[in-house]
Design a protein around this motif. Structure first.
Motif, PDB file in Angstrom:
ATOM      1  N   LEU A  97     -11.633  -2.166  -8.092  1.00 52.39           N
ATOM      2  CA  LEU A  97     -10.963  -1.607  -9.282  1.00 52.39           C
ATOM      3  C   LEU A  97     -10.922  -0.082  -9.216  1.00 52.39           C
ATOM      4  CD1 LEU A  97     -12.311  -3.998 -12.053  1.00 52.39           C
ATOM      5  CD2 LEU A  97      -9.973  -3.877 -11.163  1.00 52.39           C
ATOM      6  N   MET A  98     -11.984   0.530  -8.694  1.00 50.16           N
ATOM      7  CA  MET A  98     -11.998   1.988  -8.551  1.00 50.16           C
ATOM      8  C   MET A  98     -10.973   2.447  -7.502  1.00 50.16           C
ATOM      9  SD  MET A  98     -13.924   3.407 -10.754  1.00 50.16           S
ATOM     10  CE  MET A  98     -14.045   5.049 -10.084  1.00 50.16           C
ATOM     11  N   ARG A  99     -10.798   1.665  -6.456  1.00 52.94           N
ATOM     12  CA  ARG A  99      -9.779   2.007  -5.453  1.00 52.94           C
ATOM     13  C   ARG A  99      -8.374   1.901  -6.051  1.00 52.94           C
ATOM     14  NH1 ARG A  99     -13.403  -1.283  -1.953  1.00 52.94           N
ATOM     15  NH2 ARG A  99     -14.647   0.253  -0.817  1.00 52.94           N
ATOM     16  N   LEU A 100      -8.151   0.853  -6.823  1.00 50.61           N
ATOM     17  CA  LEU A 100      -6.853   0.711  -7.488  1.00 50.61           C
ATOM     18  C   LEU A 100      -6.623   1.892  -8.432  1.00 50.61           C
ATOM     19  CD1 LEU A 100      -4.290  -0.933  -8.015  1.00 50.61           C
ATOM     20  CD2 LEU A 100      -5.576  -2.184  -9.775  1.00 50.61           C
ATOM     21  N   LYS A 101      -7.645   2.268  -9.164  1.00 52.81           N
ATOM     22  CA  LYS A 101      -7.520   3.407 -10.078  1.00 52.81           C
ATOM     23  C   LYS A 101      -7.158   4.678  -9.307  1.00 52.81           C
ATOM     24  CE  LYS A 101      -9.887   6.171 -13.523  1.00 52.81           C
ATOM     25  NZ  LYS A 101     -11.036   6.304 -14.405  1.00 52.81           N
ATOM     26  N   ARG A 102      -7.747   4.837  -8.145  1.00 49.47           N
ATOM     27  CA  ARG A 102      -7.439   6.013  -7.324  1.00 49.47           C
ATOM     28  C   ARG A 102      -5.951   6.043  -6.970  1.00 49.47           C
ATOM     29  NH1 ARG A 102      -9.635   6.958  -1.309  1.00 49.47           N
ATOM     30  NH2 ARG A 102      -8.547   8.892  -0.896  1.00 49.47           N
ATOM     31  N   ILE A 103      -5.391   4.901  -6.602  1.00 49.83           N
ATOM     32  CA  ILE A 103      -3.956   4.835  -6.267  1.00 49.83           C
ATOM     33  C   ILE A 103      -3.118   5.189  -7.493  1.00 49.83           C
ATOM     34  CG2 ILE A 103      -2.064   3.350  -5.510  1.00 49.83           C
ATOM     35  CD1 ILE A 103      -4.238   1.643  -4.043  1.00 49.83           C
ATOM     36  N   VAL A 104      -3.446   4.583  -8.624  1.00 49.54           N
ATOM     37  CA  VAL A 104      -2.678   4.819  -9.859  1.00 49.54           C
ATOM     38  C   VAL A 104      -2.778   6.287 -10.281  1.00 49.54           C
ATOM     39  CG1 VAL A 104      -2.589   4.269 -12.337  1.00 49.54           C
ATOM     40  CG2 VAL A 104      -2.821   2.420 -10.650  1.00 49.54           C
ATOM     41  N   MET A 105      -3.969   6.853 -10.217  1.00 50.39           N
ATOM     42  CA  MET A 105      -4.145   8.244 -10.651  1.00 50.39           C
ATOM     43  C   MET A 105      -3.434   9.227  -9.710  1.00 50.39           C
ATOM     44  SD  MET A 105      -5.735   7.869 -13.436  1.00 50.39           S
ATOM     45  CE  MET A 105      -6.126   9.535 -13.861  1.00 50.39           C
ATOM     46  N   ARG A 106      -3.445   8.951  -8.434  1.00 52.85           N
ATOM     47  CA  ARG A 106      -2.810   9.853  -7.458  1.00 52.85           C
ATOM     48  C   ARG A 106      -1.292   9.755  -7.470  1.00 52.85           C
ATOM     49  NH1 ARG A 106      -5.742  11.336  -2.780  1.00 52.85           N
ATOM     50  NH2 ARG A 106      -3.860  12.499  -2.266  1.00 52.85           N
ATOM     51  N   VAL A 162      -6.890  -8.762  -3.222  1.00 50.97           N
ATOM     52  CA  VAL A 162      -6.649  -7.334  -3.447  1.00 50.97           C
ATOM     53  C   VAL A 162      -7.805  -6.755  -4.270  1.00 50.97           C
ATOM     54  CG1 VAL A 162      -5.094  -5.582  -4.407  1.00 50.97           C
ATOM     55  CG2 VAL A 162      -4.142  -7.610  -3.293  1.00 50.97           C
ATOM     56  N   VAL A 163      -7.916  -7.132  -5.538  1.00 46.68           N
ATOM     57  CA  VAL A 163      -9.049  -6.665  -6.345  1.00 46.68           C
ATOM     58  C   VAL A 163     -10.130  -7.737  -6.500  1.00 46.68           C
ATOM     59  CG1 VAL A 163      -7.829  -4.834  -7.586  1.00 46.68           C
ATOM     60  CG2 VAL A 163      -7.843  -7.153  -8.523  1.00 46.68           C
ATOM     61  N   ASN A 164      -9.843  -8.950  -6.124  1.00 43.63           N
ATOM     62  CA  ASN A 164     -10.824 -10.038  -6.134  1.00 43.63           C
ATOM     63  C   ASN A 164     -10.930 -10.561  -4.704  1.00 43.63           C
ATOM     64  OD1 ASN A 164     -12.652 -11.852  -7.251  1.00 43.63           O
ATOM     65  ND2 ASN A 164     -11.089 -13.352  -7.753  1.00 43.63           N
ATOM     66  N   THR A 165     -12.142 -10.702  -4.200  1.00 46.89           N
ATOM     67  CA  THR A 165     -12.338 -11.110  -2.811  1.00 46.89           C
ATOM     68  C   THR A 165     -13.195 -12.373  -2.726  1.00 46.89           C
ATOM     69  OG1 THR A 165     -14.334  -9.776  -2.570  1.00 46.89           O
ATOM     70  CG2 THR A 165     -12.245  -8.701  -2.022  1.00 46.89           C
ATOM     71  N   ASN A 166     -13.088 -13.062  -1.608  1.00 45.55           N
ATOM     72  CA  ASN A 166     -13.914 -14.256  -1.390  1.00 45.55           C
ATOM     73  C   ASN A 166     -15.406 -13.956  -1.500  1.00 45.55           C
ATOM     74  OD1 ASN A 166     -12.239 -16.440  -1.290  1.00 45.55           O
ATOM     75  ND2 ASN A 166     -12.104 -16.513   0.932  1.00 45.55           N
ATOM     76  N   PRO A 167     -15.921 -12.882  -0.860  1.00 47.00           N
ATOM     77  CA  PRO A 167     -17.349 -12.593  -1.014  1.00 47.00           C
ATOM     78  C   PRO A 167     -17.758 -12.402  -2.475  1.00 47.00           C
ATOM     79  CG  PRO A 167     -16.452 -11.341   0.815  1.00 47.00           C
ATOM     80  CD  PRO A 167     -15.283 -11.992   0.122  1.00 47.00           C
ATOM     81  N   GLY A 227     -10.186  -7.393   0.557  1.00 48.97           N
ATOM     82  CA  GLY A 227      -9.437  -6.830  -0.558  1.00 48.97           C
ATOM     83  C   GLY A 227      -9.009  -5.401  -0.286  1.00 48.97           C
ATOM     84  N   LEU A 228      -8.890  -4.641  -1.327  1.00 55.27           N
ATOM     85  CA  LEU A 228      -8.469  -3.239  -1.242  1.00 55.27           C
ATOM     86  C   LEU A 228      -9.626  -2.418  -0.676  1.00 55.27           C
ATOM     87  CD1 LEU A 228      -5.939  -1.608  -1.962  1.00 55.27           C
ATOM     88  CD2 LEU A 228      -6.874  -1.296  -4.241  1.00 55.27           C
ATOM     89  N   THR A 229      -9.418  -1.835   0.495  1.00 53.36           N
ATOM     90  CA  THR A 229     -10.446  -1.036   1.161  1.00 53.36           C
ATOM     91  C   THR A 229     -10.108   0.445   1.020  1.00 53.36           C
ATOM     92  OG1 THR A 229      -9.264  -1.030   3.265  1.00 53.36           O
ATOM     93  CG2 THR A 229     -10.824  -2.862   2.884  1.00 53.36           C
ATOM     94  N   ASP A 230     -11.020   1.308   1.463  1.00 54.15           N
ATOM     95  CA  ASP A 230     -10.722   2.739   1.464  1.00 54.15           C
ATOM     96  C   ASP A 230      -9.489   3.027   2.320  1.00 54.15           C
ATOM     97  OD1 ASP A 230     -12.857   3.380  -0.217  1.00 54.15           O
ATOM     98  OD2 ASP A 230     -14.231   3.749   1.452  1.00 54.15           O
ATOM     99  N   GLU A 231      -9.384   2.346   3.460  1.00 57.18           N
ATOM    100  CA  GLU A 231      -8.248   2.562   4.360  1.00 57.18           C
ATOM    101  C   GLU A 231      -6.925   2.124   3.725  1.00 57.18           C
ATOM    102  OE1 GLU A 231      -6.645   1.268   8.797  1.00 57.18           O
ATOM    103  OE2 GLU A 231      -8.536   0.460   8.069  1.00 57.18           O
ATOM    104  N   THR A 232      -6.895   0.922   3.138  1.00 59.40           N
ATOM    105  CA  THR A 232      -5.636   0.465   2.538  1.00 59.40           C
ATOM    106  C   THR A 232      -5.290   1.272   1.285  1.00 59.40           C
ATOM    107  OG1 THR A 232      -6.818  -1.368   1.448  1.00 59.40           O
ATOM    108  CG2 THR A 232      -5.643  -1.879   3.492  1.00 59.40           C
ATOM    109  N   ASN A 243      -7.172 -11.210 -19.119  1.00 60.78           N
ATOM    110  CA  ASN A 243      -8.483 -10.876 -18.561  1.00 60.78           C
ATOM    111  C   ASN A 243      -8.369  -9.664 -17.644  1.00 60.78           C
ATOM    112  OD1 ASN A 243     -11.183 -10.956 -17.615  1.00 60.78           O
ATOM    113  ND2 ASN A 243     -10.632 -12.373 -15.989  1.00 60.78           N
ATOM    114  N   LEU A 244      -7.392  -9.688 -16.738  1.00 63.17           N
ATOM    115  CA  LEU A 244      -7.213  -8.560 -15.826  1.00 63.17           C
ATOM    116  C   LEU A 244      -6.889  -7.288 -16.600  1.00 63.17           C
ATOM    117  CD1 LEU A 244      -6.978  -7.293 -13.021  1.00 63.17           C
ATOM    118  CD2 LEU A 244      -4.597  -8.056 -12.978  1.00 63.17           C
TER     119      LEU A 244
END
Length: 178
Positions: A47-56, A18-23, A155-160, A82-83
């Motif tokens: 993390l910025m995408r997650l913040k967008r969800i939380v803020m919206r 989700v916020v941590n990816t294999n790459p 992980g978390l993409t613009d689409e998801t 840590n998270l």
């Protein structure tokens, strides 16, 4: 409107996939930096995408990831800390974690957390919630219609992110309509 109006929406958050990816993990290894969940620095884009969800949505974050394990009683794990420290840098924070169940089913663990939350606040309806996770096999039977499926590679993409915002807002409207 009843007591549900003041109840925040909830995001049950997995970390890896989700916020941590294999790459990101592979890139971090190549740079010689720690990849342990206790120390890894997570990528800014997710993390910025997650913040967008939380803020919206105004949602609170509940950790449902294996990163929560290792706590002793009421103490959070090093990975949780840590998270939470990294989330703080983006104006977010964790509000708790799901309990570990004897079955190990994360779907059941999330349901147990929701039941305890409803009991604690005297709620008659389940609060609006979504689950963002890359591995849903032990979640889907309990929470169909509340899951945002991600992948370990992206992980978390613009689409998801957009899907998560829309789904949580849909659940919020359903609760408010009652």
């Amino acid at each position: 409107m009843d007591q549900q109006w003041n109840v925040p929406s909830i995001i049950f958050l997995d970390v890896d996939g989700v916020v941590n990816t294999n790459p990101h993990i592979h890139q971090t290894k190549r740079m010689g930096l720690p990849t342990s969940s206790h120390y890894i620095q997570l990528p800014e884009d997710t993390l910025m995408r997650l913040k967008r969800i939380v803020m919206r949505t105004g949602a609170i974050l509940i950790m449902s990831s294996s990163w929560r394990l290792g706590y002793c009683g009421s103490l959070p794990s090093k990975s949780y800390l840590n998270l939470n420290a990294q989330l703080a840098g983006y104006g977010m924070q964790l509000s708790g974690w799901t309990p570990r169940s004897s079955t190990g089913s994360r779907g059941q663990e999330i349901q147990n957390w929701l039941n305890a939350y409803m009991d604690l606040y005297g709620l008659t309806m389940c609060p609006p919630y979504i689950i963002i996770d890359d591995s849903i096999k032990d979640i889907v039977e309990y929470h169909r219609g509340h899951i945002i499926k991600t992948t370990l590679s992206q992980g978390l993409t613009d689409e998801t992110t957009v899907i998560a915002i829309n789904l949580l807002q849909k659940h919020r409207k359903a609760v408010e309509a009652v």
